[in-house]
Design an enzyme around this catalytic site. Structure first.
Site, PDB file in Angstrom:
ATOM      1  CG  HIS A 180       3.904   4.602   5.300  1.00 37.42           C
ATOM      2  ND1 HIS A 180       3.029   5.187   6.192  1.00 37.42           N
ATOM      3  CD2 HIS A 180       3.427   3.353   5.093  1.00 37.42           C
ATOM      4  CE1 HIS A 180       2.089   4.310   6.504  1.00 37.42           C
ATOM      5  NE2 HIS A 180       2.287   3.194   5.854  1.00 37.42           N
ATOM      6  CG  HIS A 223      -0.306   0.084   2.544  1.00 29.67           C
ATOM      7  ND1 HIS A 223      -0.006  -1.051   3.252  1.00 29.67           N
ATOM      8  CD2 HIS A 223       0.106   1.117   3.324  1.00 29.67           C
ATOM      9  CE1 HIS A 223       0.556  -0.723   4.405  1.00 29.67           C
ATOM     10  NE2 HIS A 223       0.648   0.591   4.469  1.00 29.67           N
ATOM     11  CD  GLU A 259       3.451  -0.412   7.115  1.00 25.24           C
ATOM     12  OE1 GLU A 259       2.853   0.338   6.315  1.00 25.24           O
ATOM     13  OE2 GLU A 259       2.886  -0.980   8.073  1.00 25.24           O
TER      14      GLU A 259
HETATM   15 CO    CO Z   1       1.203   1.449   6.231  1.00 26.05          CO
END
Ligand code: CO
Length: 134
Positions: A79, A7, A130
């Site tokens: 992010h 994502h 991440e």
């Molecule tokens: Co995230």
């Protein structure tokens, strides 16, 4: 080592307005908002055919995205999340190569119930990364 793009997260000042923008203007599949107290955020998931977008806003005191929103009051990309097959092996490889893993280096449970780690943006082209266990 990194696999699929899981994502992209965008911090927004108004979660309902951002969800409506993605749903009504962009015509996307948008989830209901959920509070993730452990991470200090409320989140809406946008389900795209090949990845997800997460819209985040701060939740509660000391939210990790509160400062970011203060610096970016209109909202901004926060992010990018990549999947890895073995998060501990990934962490060890990154540390060995001089990358900084945020926090105490131990994975936390992320928004999808899987272990995640964050990497220092200064080590990765100015982008907070991440990593999520596949
Ligand atoms: Co995230």
């Amino acid at each position: 080592m990194i696999g699929r793009l899981n994502h992209i997260a965008i911090v927004v000042p108004d979660l309902e307005a951002a969800a409506a923008l993605y749903r009504d203007t962009l015509g996307a599949d948008v989830s209901a908002a959920q509070d993730i107290a452990e991470h200090g955020v409320s989140v809406v998931f946008i389900n795209l055919p090949n990845t997800k977008i997460e819209l985040l806003r701060p939740l509660g005191d000391g939210s990790p995205v509160a400062g970011f929103l203060a610096k970016n009051p209109d909202g901004a990309m926060h992010h990018i999340c990549y999947e890895v097959s073995d998060i501990l092996a990934a962490r060890d490889r990154l540390i060995e190569r001089g990358a900084r893993v945020l926090g105490n280096g131990e994975p936390k449970t992320g928004a999808h119930g899987k272990p995640v780690l964050f990497l220092h943006p200064k080590d990765f082209c100015g982008t907070l990364i991440e990593l999520e266990q596949e």
